[in-house]
Design a protein around this motif. Structure first.
Motif, PDB file in Angstrom:
ATOM      1  N   ILE A 197       0.849  -1.196   0.000  1.00  0.00           N
ATOM      2  CA  ILE A 197       0.000   0.000   0.000  1.00  0.00           C
ATOM      3  C   ILE A 197       0.879   1.239   0.000  1.00  0.00           C
ATOM      4  CG2 ILE A 197      -1.817   1.272   1.204  1.00  0.00           C
ATOM      5  CD1 ILE A 197      -2.595  -1.324   2.581  1.00  0.00           C
ATOM      6  N   ASP A 198       0.564   2.174  -0.891  1.00  0.00           N
ATOM      7  CA  ASP A 198       1.100   3.530  -0.837  1.00  0.00           C
ATOM      8  C   ASP A 198      -0.010   4.434  -0.322  1.00  0.00           C
ATOM      9  OD1 ASP A 198       3.791   3.373  -1.726  1.00  0.00           O
ATOM     10  OD2 ASP A 198       3.059   2.929  -3.727  1.00  0.00           O
ATOM     11  N   ARG A 199       0.321   5.322   0.633  1.00  0.00           N
ATOM     12  CA  ARG A 199      -0.726   6.127   1.282  1.00  0.00           C
ATOM     13  C   ARG A 199      -0.305   7.584   1.360  1.00  0.00           C
ATOM     14  NH1 ARG A 199      -3.044   4.408   7.076  1.00  0.00           N
ATOM     15  NH2 ARG A 199      -4.379   3.209   5.674  1.00  0.00           N
ATOM     16  N   PHE A 200      -1.247   8.478   0.980  1.00  0.00           N
ATOM     17  CA  PHE A 200      -1.092   9.913   1.196  1.00  0.00           C
ATOM     18  C   PHE A 200      -2.184  10.357   2.158  1.00  0.00           C
ATOM     19  CE2 PHE A 200      -2.148  14.336   0.130  1.00  0.00           C
ATOM     20  CZ  PHE A 200      -0.935  14.919   0.421  1.00  0.00           C
ATOM     21  N   THR A 201      -1.789  11.087   3.204  1.00  0.00           N
ATOM     22  CA  THR A 201      -2.699  11.438   4.292  1.00  0.00           C
ATOM     23  C   THR A 201      -2.787  12.950   4.458  1.00  0.00           C
ATOM     24  OG1 THR A 201      -2.198   9.395   5.476  1.00  0.00           O
ATOM     25  CG2 THR A 201      -3.160  11.196   6.758  1.00  0.00           C
ATOM     26  N   ILE A 202      -4.016  13.432   4.608  1.00  0.00           N
ATOM     27  CA  ILE A 202      -4.279  14.817   5.009  1.00  0.00           C
ATOM     28  C   ILE A 202      -4.980  14.751   6.363  1.00  0.00           C
ATOM     29  CG2 ILE A 202      -5.472  16.964   4.474  1.00  0.00           C
ATOM     30  CD1 ILE A 202      -5.270  16.284   1.552  1.00  0.00           C
ATOM     31  N   GLY A 203      -4.386  15.377   7.384  1.00  0.00           N
ATOM     32  CA  GLY A 203      -4.963  15.295   8.723  1.00  0.00           C
ATOM     33  C   GLY A 203      -4.872  16.604   9.476  1.00  0.00           C
ATOM     34  N   VAL A 204      -5.666  16.699  10.525  1.00  0.00           N
ATOM     35  CA  VAL A 204      -5.629  17.855  11.427  1.00  0.00           C
ATOM     36  C   VAL A 204      -5.502  17.318  12.852  1.00  0.00           C
ATOM     37  CG1 VAL A 204      -6.921  19.416   9.949  1.00  0.00           C
ATOM     38  CG2 VAL A 204      -8.158  17.912  11.496  1.00  0.00           C
ATOM     39  N   ARG A 205      -4.777  18.080  13.688  1.00  0.00           N
ATOM     40  CA  ARG A 205      -4.597  17.734  15.090  1.00  0.00           C
ATOM     41  C   ARG A 205      -4.846  18.961  15.956  1.00  0.00           C
ATOM     42  NH1 ARG A 205       1.096  15.984  16.023  1.00  0.00           N
ATOM     43  NH2 ARG A 205       1.624  16.845  13.995  1.00  0.00           N
ATOM     44  N   GLY A 206      -5.238  18.731  17.179  1.00  0.00           N
ATOM     45  CA  GLY A 206      -5.430  19.831  18.115  1.00  0.00           C
ATOM     46  C   GLY A 206      -5.474  19.330  19.538  1.00  0.00           C
ATOM     47  N   GLY A 207      -4.890  20.118  20.442  1.00  0.00           N
ATOM     48  CA  GLY A 207      -4.894  19.702  21.835  1.00  0.00           C
ATOM     49  C   GLY A 207      -4.144  20.678  22.711  1.00  0.00           C
ATOM     50  N   VAL A 208      -3.663  20.192  23.835  1.00  0.00           N
ATOM     51  CA  VAL A 208      -2.933  21.012  24.802  1.00  0.00           C
ATOM     52  C   VAL A 208      -1.449  20.965  24.494  1.00  0.00           C
ATOM     53  CG1 VAL A 208      -4.656  20.741  26.608  1.00  0.00           C
ATOM     54  CG2 VAL A 208      -2.818  19.070  26.407  1.00  0.00           C
ATOM     55  N   ALA A 209      -0.737  22.042  24.879  1.00  0.00           N
ATOM     56  CA  ALA A 209       0.705  22.116  24.634  1.00  0.00           C
ATOM     57  C   ALA A 209       1.334  23.047  25.657  1.00  0.00           C
ATOM     58  CB  ALA A 209       0.994  22.616  23.224  1.00  0.00           C
ATOM     59  N   SER A 210       2.631  22.912  25.852  1.00  0.00           N
ATOM     60  CA  SER A 210       3.374  23.774  26.764  1.00  0.00           C
ATOM     61  C   SER A 210       4.806  23.903  26.284  1.00  0.00           C
ATOM     62  CB  SER A 210       3.362  23.201  28.186  1.00  0.00           C
ATOM     63  OG  SER A 210       4.190  23.979  29.037  1.00  0.00           O
ATOM     64  N   MET A 211       5.343  25.131  26.386  1.00  0.00           N
ATOM     65  CA  MET A 211       6.749  25.367  26.075  1.00  0.00           C
ATOM     66  C   MET A 211       7.637  25.186  27.305  1.00  0.00           C
ATOM     67  SD  MET A 211       6.123  28.637  23.611  1.00  0.00           S
ATOM     68  CE  MET A 211       4.828  28.542  22.380  1.00  0.00           C
ATOM     69  N   MET A 212       7.032  24.744  28.399  1.00  0.00           N
ATOM     70  CA  MET A 212       7.748  24.296  29.608  1.00  0.00           C
ATOM     71  C   MET A 212       8.688  25.369  30.160  1.00  0.00           C
ATOM     72  SD  MET A 212       8.538  20.368  28.394  1.00  0.00           S
ATOM     73  CE  MET A 212       9.259  19.928  29.957  1.00  0.00           C
ATOM     74  N   GLN A 213       8.197  26.621  30.228  1.00  0.00           N
ATOM     75  CA  GLN A 213       9.043  27.692  30.753  1.00  0.00           C
ATOM     76  C   GLN A 213       9.288  27.505  32.254  1.00  0.00           C
ATOM     77  OE1 GLN A 213       6.069  28.205  29.282  1.00  0.00           O
ATOM     78  NE2 GLN A 213       6.183  29.744  27.685  1.00  0.00           N
ATOM     79  N   ASP A 214      10.514  27.777  32.667  1.00  0.00           N
ATOM     80  CA  ASP A 214      10.867  27.812  34.085  1.00  0.00           C
ATOM     81  C   ASP A 214      11.332  29.237  34.387  1.00  0.00           C
ATOM     82  OD1 ASP A 214      11.707  27.527  36.628  1.00  0.00           O
ATOM     83  OD2 ASP A 214      13.334  26.115  36.195  1.00  0.00           O
ATOM     84  N   LEU A 215      10.443  30.042  35.030  1.00  0.00           N
ATOM     85  CA  LEU A 215      10.752  31.450  35.296  1.00  0.00           C
ATOM     86  C   LEU A 215      11.290  31.655  36.716  1.00  0.00           C
ATOM     87  CD1 LEU A 215       7.634  33.096  33.634  1.00  0.00           C
ATOM     88  CD2 LEU A 215       9.829  32.528  32.614  1.00  0.00           C
TER      89      LEU A 215
END
Length: 463
Positions: A197-215
């Motif tokens: 199988i050869d596959r081409f995919t179009i997808g979308v993602r979404g969720g939580v994220a953090s740049m993990m800052q330490d201030l």
């Protein structure tokens, strides 16, 4: 023998499918009959609401309940005797008829091939008997001619030539019949063989994220979000267990946001030519919104099981293309204590003034970095007509390495002051927390993924 076994298995499957006497098919619209004291095949009692609405059949017959019907919306097995057919699914039945016709054609082709083989064997046996009879008669004739004629050798040579020509023609006929049988067998094996199988995919993602800052002591980061558009290509090879394993490559465009908040409270000392000055800064909570436009490049191992579950695992290269921030600070009180004189002054020219209600700082964030992220995706694929599929799953990633350089000496406050001199007053300057306070940075994200897969199936290469 292998062909006969295949025909017997196909006939058993056809007989098994005829056990469903009510002629129910997946996709049919049905209604569950009253009274209201029935139970599912799994022994749970039916709720009252199931009798008053129409349902769609997901599956007819299964490993656990061969005569049961799996109903959509309820997701439970129901006895066919408790079901009333409301509207059949014409397209589903047409597809079943097409599959049945294909199986019948394959069985017919196998039956014809077996009959041809039997006829060829009978012809070969008859030909052998005929050749043996001809050879015996020929030997008797030769013996008679040899006894009475001097031209026996010439006659025998001509007869041998004719016999050899007849034998060669018979061999060509048998070779032709064998080639037809091999072609039918190869066609059936090729239709049932697993495919790449050869596959081409179009997808979308979404969720939580953090740049993990330490201030440090001046603030704390809060979890933000990210949204992504995925363009991916994968190539899969079949396995003996009918799973597909392959390599997934692609590129993703993403936007991520992360907030930080912290007080402006700070105490620090600045030396001057007239002695030390102790500063005390106190204000309300400030906020910093950090944004990134990102590009992801995955190189991942991919597995799609025969049941429809998929797993993608591997590294990703995450590159911030552009980063910018928006920082808000409220008004602050600045108190300077001149140690030598023992005098304290608040919000004066010699302390530096910060009278505005809010200060906005916008611009590119210069601490952007390249991440190497360990990522994974897990979910389920729904097969669609035409060979394509639709995937629904979850994703997650964590930065294992980045090229961020820690600040050599973090400053003590968002508000920075240049001490007064004999000829000038104190000067207040507003700094961005991401440039002067962050001790380290990282990245992680997690959320949901939706994807549409365009699949191209290829026949396996013959060895």
């Amino acid at each position: 023998m292998k062909n006969i076994k295949f025909v017997l298995v196909a006939m058993l499957l056809a007989c098994a499918s005829s056990l469903f006497a009510q002629d129910l098919h997946r996709g049919d619209t049905i209604r569950i009959l009253k009274p209201k004291d029935k139970t599912y095949l799994t022994s749970e009692k039916m709720s009252n609401w199931v009798y008053d609405i129409n349902h769609i059949i997901l599956q007819v017959g299964g490993k656990r309940f061969p005569k049961g019907v799996l109903v959509n919306g309820i997701y439970s097995w129901v006895d066919p005797a408790d079901i009333e057919l409301v509207a059949p699914c014409i397209t589903c039945r047409e597809e079943d008829n097409v599959d049945t016709q294909h199986l019948a054609d394959s069985i017919a082709a196998l039956r014809r091939a077996r009959q041809e083989a039997q006829r060829a064997a009978e012809i070969a046996a008859a030909d052998k008997a005929r050749r043996d009879s001809i050879a015996a008669a020929e030997r008797a004739r030769r013996d008679s001619i040899a006894a009475n004629s001097p031209s026996y050798e010439e006659i025998r040579r001509r007869q041998d030539s004719a016999f050899n020509a007849q034998l060669a023609e018979e061999n060509r006929r048998r070779a032709y019949e064998d080639s037809i049988q091999r072609a039918v067998r190869d066609s059936i094996e090729e239709a049932n063989a697993p495919k790449t199988i050869d596959r081409f995919t179009i997808g979308v993602r979404g969720g939580v994220a953090s740049m993990m800052q330490d201030l440090g002591q001046v603030g704390k980061a809060k979890v933000g979000f990210d949204v992504l558009l995925d363009l991916q290509y994968a190539h899969y090879w079949p396995t003996k267990k009918q799973h597909n394993v392959g390599l997934l490559l692609g590129v993703s465009a993403a936007f991520a946001r992360n907030n930080t908040k912290g007080p402006e409270l700070a105490d620090y000392m600045l030396p001057t030519i007239d002695g030390d000055v102790n500063y005390h800064i106190e204000g309300s909570v400030n906020s910093l919104v950090m944004n990134e436009v990102q590009v992801e490049v995955p190189i991942m191992f991919s597995l799609v099981t025969k049941g429809g579950f998929f797993l993608n695992v591997g590294p990703k290269l995450l590159v911030p293309v552009y980063s910018f921030y928006n920082q808000n600070l409220t008004a602050s009180d600045i108190t300077a204590t001149f140690v030598k004189e023992g005098v304290s002054v608040t919000n004066d020219l010699v302390t530096g003034l910060f009278p505005s209600a809010q200060v906005n700082q916008k611009g590119q964030w210069h601490n952007a970095m390249i991440h190497v992220v360990a990522a994974g995706e897990l979910g389920y694929e729904f097969k669609l007509k035409g060979g394509d599929s639709f995937g629904l799953g979850v994703y997650g990633g964590y930065s294992l390495f980045n090229n961020y350089k820690q600040l050599a000496q973090p400053v003590p406050s968002y508000v920075q002051i240049s001490a007064p001199s004999a000829t000038s007053t104190a000067v207040v300057d507003v700094k961005c927390a991401s440039d002067v306070h962050a001790n380290k940075l990282g990245y992680w994200d997690a959320g949901l993924k939706l994807a549409y897969h365009f699949n191209w199936y290829h026949k396996p290469h013959k060895k």
